[in-house]
Scaffold this active site. Structure first.
Site, PDB file in Angstrom:
ATOM      1  N   ASN A  57     -10.074  -0.167   0.425  1.00 24.55           N
ATOM      2  CA  ASN A  57      -8.623  -0.077   0.312  1.00 24.55           C
ATOM      3  C   ASN A  57      -8.187  -0.746  -0.992  1.00 24.55           C
ATOM      4  O   ASN A  57      -8.209  -1.964  -1.103  1.00 24.55           O
ATOM      5  CB  ASN A  57      -8.000  -0.767   1.531  1.00 24.55           C
ATOM      6  CG  ASN A  57      -6.482  -0.773   1.504  1.00 24.55           C
ATOM      7  OD1 ASN A  57      -5.859  -0.493   0.481  1.00 24.55           O
ATOM      8  ND2 ASN A  57      -5.877  -1.109   2.623  1.00 24.55           N
ATOM      9  N   HIS A 109      -3.102   7.218   2.321  1.00 20.36           N
ATOM     10  CA  HIS A 109      -3.555   5.923   1.818  1.00 20.36           C
ATOM     11  C   HIS A 109      -4.915   5.626   2.455  1.00 20.36           C
ATOM     12  O   HIS A 109      -5.086   5.742   3.676  1.00 20.36           O
ATOM     13  CB  HIS A 109      -2.534   4.855   2.186  1.00 20.36           C
ATOM     14  CG  HIS A 109      -3.032   3.468   2.017  1.00 20.36           C
ATOM     15  ND1 HIS A 109      -3.581   3.025   0.833  1.00 20.36           N
ATOM     16  CD2 HIS A 109      -3.092   2.417   2.879  1.00 20.36           C
ATOM     17  CE1 HIS A 109      -3.940   1.764   0.975  1.00 20.36           C
ATOM     18  NE2 HIS A 109      -3.664   1.376   2.212  1.00 20.36           N
ATOM     19  N   CYS A 112       0.817  -1.224   0.000  1.00 21.78           N
ATOM     20  CA  CYS A 112       0.000   0.000   0.000  1.00 21.78           C
ATOM     21  C   CYS A 112       0.851   1.275   0.000  1.00 21.78           C
ATOM     22  O   CYS A 112       0.325   2.367  -0.198  1.00 21.78           O
ATOM     23  CB  CYS A 112      -0.953  -0.010   1.186  1.00 21.78           C
ATOM     24  SG  CYS A 112      -2.116  -1.381   1.104  1.00 21.78           S
TER      25      CYS A 112
HETATM   26  N1  COA Z   1     -18.043  -8.088  11.076  1.00 20.54           N
HETATM   27  C1  COA Z   1     -18.473  -8.285  12.337  1.00 20.54           C
HETATM   28  N2  COA Z   1     -17.630  -8.508  13.347  1.00 20.54           N
HETATM   29  C2  COA Z   1     -16.328  -8.540  13.097  1.00 20.54           C
HETATM   30  C3  COA Z   1     -15.810  -8.357  11.799  1.00 20.54           C
HETATM   31  C4  COA Z   1     -16.724  -8.124  10.759  1.00 20.54           C
HETATM   32  N3  COA Z   1     -16.331  -7.918   9.486  1.00 20.54           N
HETATM   33  N4  COA Z   1     -14.458  -8.444  11.843  1.00 20.54           N
HETATM   34  C5  COA Z   1     -14.131  -8.670  13.119  1.00 20.54           C
HETATM   35  N5  COA Z   1     -15.259  -8.747  13.874  1.00 20.54           N
HETATM   36  C6  COA Z   1     -15.372  -8.993  15.308  1.00 20.54           C
HETATM   37  C7  COA Z   1     -14.188  -9.730  15.853  1.00 20.54           C
HETATM   38  O1  COA Z   1     -14.395 -11.122  15.712  1.00 20.54           O
HETATM   39  C8  COA Z   1     -14.203  -9.298  17.300  1.00 20.54           C
HETATM   40  O2  COA Z   1     -15.170 -10.037  17.986  1.00 20.54           O
HETATM   41  P1  COA Z   1     -14.875 -10.633  19.456  1.00 20.54           P
HETATM   42  O3  COA Z   1     -14.614  -9.407  20.292  1.00 20.54           O
HETATM   43  O4  COA Z   1     -16.134 -11.339  19.784  1.00 20.54           O
HETATM   44  O5  COA Z   1     -13.672 -11.485  19.289  1.00 20.54           O
HETATM   45  C9  COA Z   1     -14.705  -7.861  17.240  1.00 20.54           C
HETATM   46  O6  COA Z   1     -15.355  -7.732  15.969  1.00 20.54           O
HETATM   47  C10 COA Z   1     -13.613  -6.830  17.335  1.00 20.54           C
HETATM   48  O7  COA Z   1     -12.563  -7.199  16.468  1.00 20.54           O
HETATM   49  P2  COA Z   1     -11.293  -6.300  16.273  1.00 20.54           P
HETATM   50  O8  COA Z   1     -10.321  -6.999  15.384  1.00 20.54           O
HETATM   51  O9  COA Z   1     -10.831  -5.816  17.619  1.00 20.54           O
HETATM   52  O10 COA Z   1     -11.939  -5.074  15.500  1.00 20.54           O
HETATM   53  P3  COA Z   1     -11.324  -3.669  15.224  1.00 20.54           P
HETATM   54  O11 COA Z   1     -12.089  -2.605  15.886  1.00 20.54           O
HETATM   55  O12 COA Z   1      -9.821  -3.659  15.413  1.00 20.54           O
HETATM   56  O13 COA Z   1     -11.592  -3.509  13.652  1.00 20.54           O
HETATM   57  C11 COA Z   1     -10.374  -3.664  11.596  1.00 20.54           C
HETATM   58  C12 COA Z   1     -11.019  -4.430  12.753  1.00 20.54           C
HETATM   59  C13 COA Z   1      -9.759  -4.675  10.645  1.00 20.54           C
HETATM   60  C14 COA Z   1     -11.459  -2.877  10.876  1.00 20.54           C
HETATM   61  C15 COA Z   1      -9.303  -2.672  12.144  1.00 20.54           C
HETATM   62  O14 COA Z   1      -8.461  -3.364  13.042  1.00 20.54           O
HETATM   63  C16 COA Z   1      -8.480  -2.062  11.077  1.00 20.54           C
HETATM   64  O15 COA Z   1      -8.961  -1.346  10.214  1.00 20.54           O
HETATM   65  N6  COA Z   1      -7.151  -2.288  11.106  1.00 20.54           N
HETATM   66  C17 COA Z   1      -6.274  -1.776  10.082  1.00 20.54           C
HETATM   67  C18 COA Z   1      -6.278  -2.719   8.912  1.00 20.54           C
HETATM   68  C19 COA Z   1      -5.724  -2.081   7.651  1.00 20.54           C
HETATM   69  O16 COA Z   1      -5.917  -0.924   7.407  1.00 20.54           O
HETATM   70  N7  COA Z   1      -5.049  -2.898   6.840  1.00 20.54           N
HETATM   71  C20 COA Z   1      -4.501  -2.485   5.614  1.00 20.54           C
HETATM   72  C21 COA Z   1      -3.377  -1.552   5.841  1.00 20.54           C
HETATM   73  S1  COA Z   1      -2.647  -1.087   4.364  1.00 20.54           S
END
Ligand code: COA
Length: 335
Positions: A291, A261, A119
């Site tokens: 993304n 980004h 990215c």
């Molecule tokens: N729908 C519903 N629930 C979801 C889910 C989805 N698509 N994805 C994860 N969950 C659940 C998880 O299982 C977790 O449940 P639990 O508490 O019962 O275990 C809960 O939601 C929280 O998960 P978590 O991973 O802590 O969520 P988050 O707030 O960190 O959000 C992302 C997840 C991926 C959106 C976030 O971490 C993010 O954007 N990270 C950066 C990723 C990124 O930008 N990558 C590319 C970089 S170039």
């Protein structure tokens, strides 16, 4: 005392272009595949829908369409393009897809090559191309960011599949001795934290003959530790931009547009807050595209130029970040 007069070469930004596939995958549609909801995805990421490539719009085709649109915005004859850099992690050909784009464009006097930095790829490619221009080797360059991550997403992993989409964007840049609109840049990588985000090779052992093994080709789907990537981005991006402001004697108050980004709206807002850049100056279109990896920055830039938000001489602070881990920043003046 009079110094030695050096003929300095600068960079001018001449054109933008972009392309996205027609297929739209909404949050509601994703929830037919994995246990998620429009409400969850929107509130955690800001994304509503993304585009998915079909057979006809692979990386080469998307990159070509974006590059062609960027050239059409200039007064260039395509034969005067010297350099084409394609930032992608998902080429149609692992040996490189840039020469195929060169051929489709008819840019027969250019040298074309791929550059991979996930990215951060577009930003790294823009910096690379600018160095060729500033060094005097080339005069006209097309920098393309194009990715088709839909082919490498695990569509059963709700923690990652909601984030990604396909698309392409391109920038036409030119060397000039009159001014320099590429104000400064910085770039960094940290392989120690590389395991937070990977698209690894499958590494399946096979043998050619007895006692001579080889690893067969192919890739496993994207693996991501979302929370760690999130923490990395909101920490490192403000630091590298701040460093760049100091290095170039600019302040965040002088920035007209923050162009990050497009990974997650919460990351964009958090970086803006840390740099004290107000929300109305933060460019965002991830609601529509998610993304798109190397494509997000030029795709957003093209939209903002074409709808007249970015204007001549506007100062744009850019930052790309992602797998590697890699991240970088550039400060430019449009025009
Ligand atoms: N729908 C519903 N629930 C979801 C889910 C989805 N698509 N994805 C994860 N969950 C659940 C998880 O299982 C977790 O449940 P639990 O508490 O019962 O275990 C809960 O939601 C929280 O998960 P978590 O991973 O802590 O969520 P988050 O707030 O960190 O959000 C992302 C997840 C991926 C959106 C976030 O971490 C993010 O954007 N990270 C950066 C990723 C990124 O930008 N990558 C590319 C970089 S170039």
């Amino acid at each position: 005392m009079e110094g030695i007069k050096v003929n300095q070469i600068g960079v001018s930004f001449k054109g933008t272009g972009s392309f996205v596939p027609d297929q739209i995958l909404t949050n509601q549609k994703i929830s037919q595949r994995v246990d998620t909801s429009d409400e969850w995805i929107k509130s955690r990421t800001g994304i509503s829908e993304r585009r998915i490539s079909s057979l006809e719009d692979d990386v080469t085709e998307m990159g070509y369409r974006a590059a062609l649109a960027a050239i059409e915005m200039t007064d260039w004859d395509v034969k005067t393009v010297d350099l084409i850099v394609l930032a992608t992690s998902t080429p149609n050909d692992l040996f490189g897809s840039a020469p195929s784009i060169q051929a489709k464009l008819g840019a027969s006097n250019a040298v074309a090559f791929d550059l991979t930095a996930a990215c951060s790829g577009f930003l790294f490619a823009l910096i690379t191309a600018s160095q060729f221009l500033k060094g005097g080797s080339f005069k006209r360059a097309i920098v393309i960011g194009a990715d088709q991550l839909s082919s490498f997403v695990d569509w059963n992993d709700r923690r990652s599949c909601i984030l990604f989409g396909d698309g392409a964007g391109a920038l036409a840049i030119e060397a000039t001795s009159e001014f320099d609109n590429f104000i400064g840049f910085d770039m960094q990588t940290d392989g120690e934290r590389g395991s937070f985000l990977n698209l690894p090779s499958k590494n399946i052992k096979d043998s050619i003959i007895d006692n001579i093994d080889f690893l067969s080709g192919g890739f496993s789907p994207i693996q991501m530790n979302g929370q760690e990537v999130y923490k990395f981005a909101v920490r490192e991006v403000p630091i590298i931009l701040d460093k760049l402001f100091k290095k170039t004697n600019y302040s965040s108050g002088e920035v007209d547009w923050l162009l990050l980004h497009q990974a997650n709206q919460r990351i964009l807002d958090s970086v803006g807050d840390r740099l004290k850049i107000p929300r109305e100056k933060i460019l965002s279109n991830l609601e529509k595209y998610g993304n798109t990896s190397a494509a997000t920055i030029p795709l957003m830039m093209d939209e903002a130029i074409k709808n007249n938000r970015i204007k001549q001489n506007d100062i744009i602070a850019m930052s790309g970040f992602g797998a590697g881990l890699s991240w970088g920043a550039a400060l430019i003046k449009w025009g």
